[in-house]
Design an enzyme around this catalytic site. Structure first.
Site: not given
Length: 877
Positions: A333, A396, A568
């Site tokens: 990520d 994230h 996600s």
């Protein structure tokens, strides 16, 4: 296992020597001289039929019709479901720079019967080349007296929640002349609603090359001719390299026409290397994270609705030691939050003890996207501050890791496997063009997956909360390698709200995850179909999932929490549950997928379990149920998987290959067909060689499914499920393959507007040898004839000019290319006459169908139409 390699078109059509060698799929040069092909000096006549795709309709008063006839009908147009309708609007009359004129057309009206769950989507395209964001259109839906008005409706999609007779009114508010496409689809539709030429972001002058050791020689300075046009940058996995176009090297092939840009030249370079050197070359596409909403600071008790949705309370109250301890989860990520991102330390307080340093390269972001101040790959996966906009720095990856393994402490949240080891890989950086955080190159992702699969023994599951890629063979090879090395790969199923395939989630053997909202329903943004094997909580657009995040204040960083939503957030729920299971028993990806297919890991979707439509489950196996998963951990049935998981067929008759894979328990017999397949009347089922499937047969490597056009009728799509019974001698199962066939749509009702047919010189579209005629329309199809064609190499295309700007096949226009739209081929014309048939539609093929994308393509100019003169013929009524 049947080979998955993509089909690359390989034919050049010749009217005098039959089949020769093709030079192009979506762009390629001529096929050699006339002497080379043995062509004569005479002329040929070309004719053909252009079929109109089912569900295609056109606005009754578009600009080209007005220009040709001086009139048009503003009457309401009736539409079927599904349908794709092209149109033209303008809030004023005017003239293009070419001298061609466009009329004022303030609004259009359509009538369509809708049922609960039908979706509609409006896409707009400027006729002048202006930024599409400047276009302003209002859409008003009158559904049995209930009005829904959407301002700035371009790009908006809506799902209706009731049935009835509907009237759509689309109005032009601002922005001058523009084309639009109104798409309407049932909830069960597998088709994407995009009608523009796909232009996935890529790295200019870069490519990915795969192959045997012989390819390495091709790439070396002492090797074959390929070394003259590319140079090796780095290895990104077994037999896989990232290469760069050599400075000064030109593209090796090309068909004339279209606006060239650096991306288009990169594709021509790739296509040329494929053809000249016979090597497997793919673009280095960009991809992105798949979260949708930003951060809302969280300081109070955690909102753990997502954990309740997958029954984690029942898991933790069982008394078993279910923590994921000893299981390694690679989170590929944006990296991991740290107050000192240039060191492997000072992680978020909710993850600090679960991010354990074990050495090795973990930052794979290449310099084009890297802002961490360190050249190339390194061992520190901390998330650096985004220089251009520090406040927009994305943490994230930290949020994703928190869903999986936030510690059970006195702060923040609790992860599903709260003692699992997080191995943070940084594969997403900052876009070099737009400066957008959470952007990466597929070569970096491939390198990271291959690293986890070959260089590390501490990785048990890989979480990929990212997507937006077309199919990439080298990426499929990397996820296959991980799977073969007993690493489960879990990926986000996508946020486009339709059934379009999103990669890597749609890769074979990758577990793709769609998203639910708080009510346990499919989230409005979530994909379904091919990219989704099951669902997990992802939140809604204004009510997401809370977890660990970071905060930037000037040049300092501090722990924070945020609400994010998207697929996600759904994917790490599945990765976390796998870590829970593996922490108790050493299960494998094969076992996990077998349990998933057998229904041992999920429950029905929705608050009352009613989200199964006509035996066709839109959402894979259903909603993740952690309690069922850990309760069934000893269950390992021998089952058969199918890929693609769902099949879409054309109502005019088509065939699709489905690969089968046996997920076998070592103690059980090989499964065999145990009875006659449950086959709806409209379909034919054979093995890959065309033989019928009979009871007692071994499970074939693949099956082929086709539809009988005569058996498809009605004004709604045909949604069926083929069931193939099989048994290992002890247990019996049904292999279920959902099949979707678009509504038949009476061919005589189809209309795509006036069609210009262009036979263009392959080397120079502006050549005097290029020809143009107007097709004759009759009973839902077009016919054309081009007489006395001089020998040479040509391409054949056709399409509408709804906005009368002198170009066909622009995004938002109907388009046909021979032999398939998106895969045009060079036709060598000699002395013999040719019958060349095509199909037209307002839709555009996906990259998987095209083979390679087409960039900077404005369309084809209509010869003579650029001068401002009226066309010499109108459509036959």
């Amino acid at each position: 296992m049947t080979d998955r390699k993509r089909f690359l078109p390989g034919k050049l059509i010749s009217s005098s020597v039959g089949i020769a060698v093709l030079l192009t799929g979506c762009g390629g040069g001529g096929g050699g001289s006339d002497d080379d092909l043995g062509l004569g000096d005479g002329v040929a006549d070309i004719s053909g039929i252009i079929e109109i795709a089912a569900g295609t309709r056109v606005d009754g008063d578009y600009a080209d019709l007005w220009a040709a006839t001086g009139s048009g009908s503003d009457a309401t147009v009736s539409l079927p479901v599904p349908s794709t309708t092209g149109g033209y609007l303008s809030d004023r009359a005017g003239q293009y720079d070419s001298g061609l004129e466009y009329p004022e057309d303030p609004d259009d009206t359509y009538q369509v019967p809708l049922v609960d769950g039908d979706r509609y989507f409006l896409q707009c395209f400027s006729a002048t080349g202006a930024d599409a964001d400047t276009l302003k259109a209002t859409l008003v839906l009158n559904l049995d007296g209930n009005l829904t008005e959407i301002e700035d409706a371009c790009g908006e999609g809506v799902t209706v929640n009731t049935s009835g007779s509907a009237t759509f009114t689309i109005s032009a508010n601002d922005g001058g002349p523009f084309r639009y496409v109104l798409s309407i689809a049932p909830k069960t539709s597998l088709s994407a609603l995009d009608v523009s030429w796909p232009e996935p972001p890529l790295r200019v002058d870069q490519a990915i090359v795969s192959g045997s050791a012989a390819v390495a020689n091709t790439l070396s300075s002492s090797g074959l001719r390929a070394s003259s046009v590319m140079e090796l940058e780095r290895s990104i996995g077994p037999d896989t390299w990232q290469v760069r176009r050599k400075s000064g090297a030109s593209a090796l092939s090309g068909v004339a026409g279209g606006t060239q840009d650096a991306r288009a030249e990169t594709i021509e370079w790739i296509q040329g290397m494929r053809e000249e050197f016979g090597i497997d070359v793919e673009p280095n596409y960009e991809f992105r994270l798949t979260a949708l909403t930003g951060s809302n600071p969280f300081y109070a008790d955690p909102d753990d609705w997502n954990l309740a949705a997958i029954r984690m309370d029942d898991v933790w109250s069982s008394g078993a030691a279910l923590t994921g301890a000893g299981v390694g989860v690679a989170v590929m990520d944006t990296g991991m939050f740290s107050t000192t991102p240039d060191s492997y330390s000072n992680w978020h307080e909710d993850l600090v003890h679960n991010v354990v340093k074990k050495g090795g390269i973990l930052d794979f972001v290449n310099p084009d996207y890297d802002v961490d101040g360190q050249e190339g790959r390194d061992e520190v996966p901390g998330t650096p501050i985004t220089p251009a906009n520090p406040a927009a720095t994305s943490f994230h990856g930290t949020h994703v890791a928190g869903i999986i393994a936030a510690e059970d402490n006195s702060v923040g949240t609790v992860g599903i496997a709260h003692q699992a080891t997080i191995i943070p890989y940084r594969v997403l950086g900052v876009g070099p063009v737009d400066g957008e955080d959470g952007t990466g190159a597929v070569s970096d992702l491939i390198a990271a997956i291959n690293n986890a699969a070959t260089d590390r023994t501490d990785v048990d599951v890989i979480n990929l909360s990212l997507g937006g890629l077309p199919p990439v063979e080298a990426l499929q090879d990397a996820t296959d390698l991980a799977y073969d090395n007993d690493i489960l790969v879990v990926a986000a199923g996508g946020n486009s709200g339709d059934a379009s395939a999103v990669y890597p989630a749609a890769n074979q053997r990758v577990v793709g995850v769609g998203a639910t909202n708080r009510e346990g329903e499919l989230a409005s943004y979530s994909n379904f179909g091919q990219s989704v094997d099951l669902l997990a909580p992802g939140g809604s657009l204004n009510d997401g999932i809370v977890n660990a995040y970071g905060k930037v204040s000037g040049e300092s960083l501090s722990d924070d929490y945020a609400y994010l939503a998207g697929s996600s957030m759904a994917a790490p729920h599945v990765a976390g549950v796998y870590a829970l299971m593996k922490g108790v028993q050493d299960i494998t990806p094969v076992q996990f997928r077998a349990q998933l297919i057998a229904g041992d890991l999920t429950t029905t979707v929705g608050p009352d379990g009613t989200y199964e439509l006509d035996n066709y489950t839109l959402y894979g196996a259903g909603l993740l149920d952690a309690n069922r998963a850990v309760s069934n951990i000893d269950s390992f049935p021998t089952v058969v998987s199918a890929w693609p998981r769902v099949v879409e067929l054309s109502p005019s008759g088509s065939e699709r290959q489905v690969l089968l894979e046996v997920l076998k328990h070592s103690a059980e017999n090989d499964p065999r067909i145990s009875g006659s397949p449950d086959l709806p009347a409209a379909f034919t089922l054979t093995d890959n060689e065309g033989n019928p499937i009979s009871s007692g047969d071994a499970i074939p490597d693949a099956v082929r499914i086709s539809v009988n056009p005569d058996a498809v009728s009605g004004d709604r799509p045909l949604v069926e499920e083929i069931r193939i019974p099989y048994s290992n001698g002890t247990d019996s199962f049904d292999l279920k393959i959902p099949v979707y066939v678009q509504a038949a749509d009476t061919s005589g009702d189809r209309d795509a507007g006036r069609h210009y047919v262009l036979l263009l010189d392959a080397d120079d579209f502006d050549s005097s040898r290029s020809r143009q005629v107007l097709a004759d329309y009759s009973n839902g199809q077009y016919r054309f004839a081009i007489d006395d064609v001089a020998p040479g190499d040509y391409i054949l295309v056709a399409g509408t000019d709804l906005d009368n700007n002198g170009y066909v096949c622009e995004s938002g226009e109907a388009c046909a290319e021979y032999p398939e739209t998106g895969r045009r081929q060079v036709i060598s014309i000699g002395e013999g006459d040719l019958q060349l048939d095509m199909s037209t539609s307002f839709r555009r093929p996906a990259i998987a169908e095209m083979g390679l994308p087409r960039y900077g393509f404005r369309g084809y100019p209509v010869p003579g139409h650029q001068t401002g003169t009226r066309p010499d013929r109108s459509l036959a009524e």
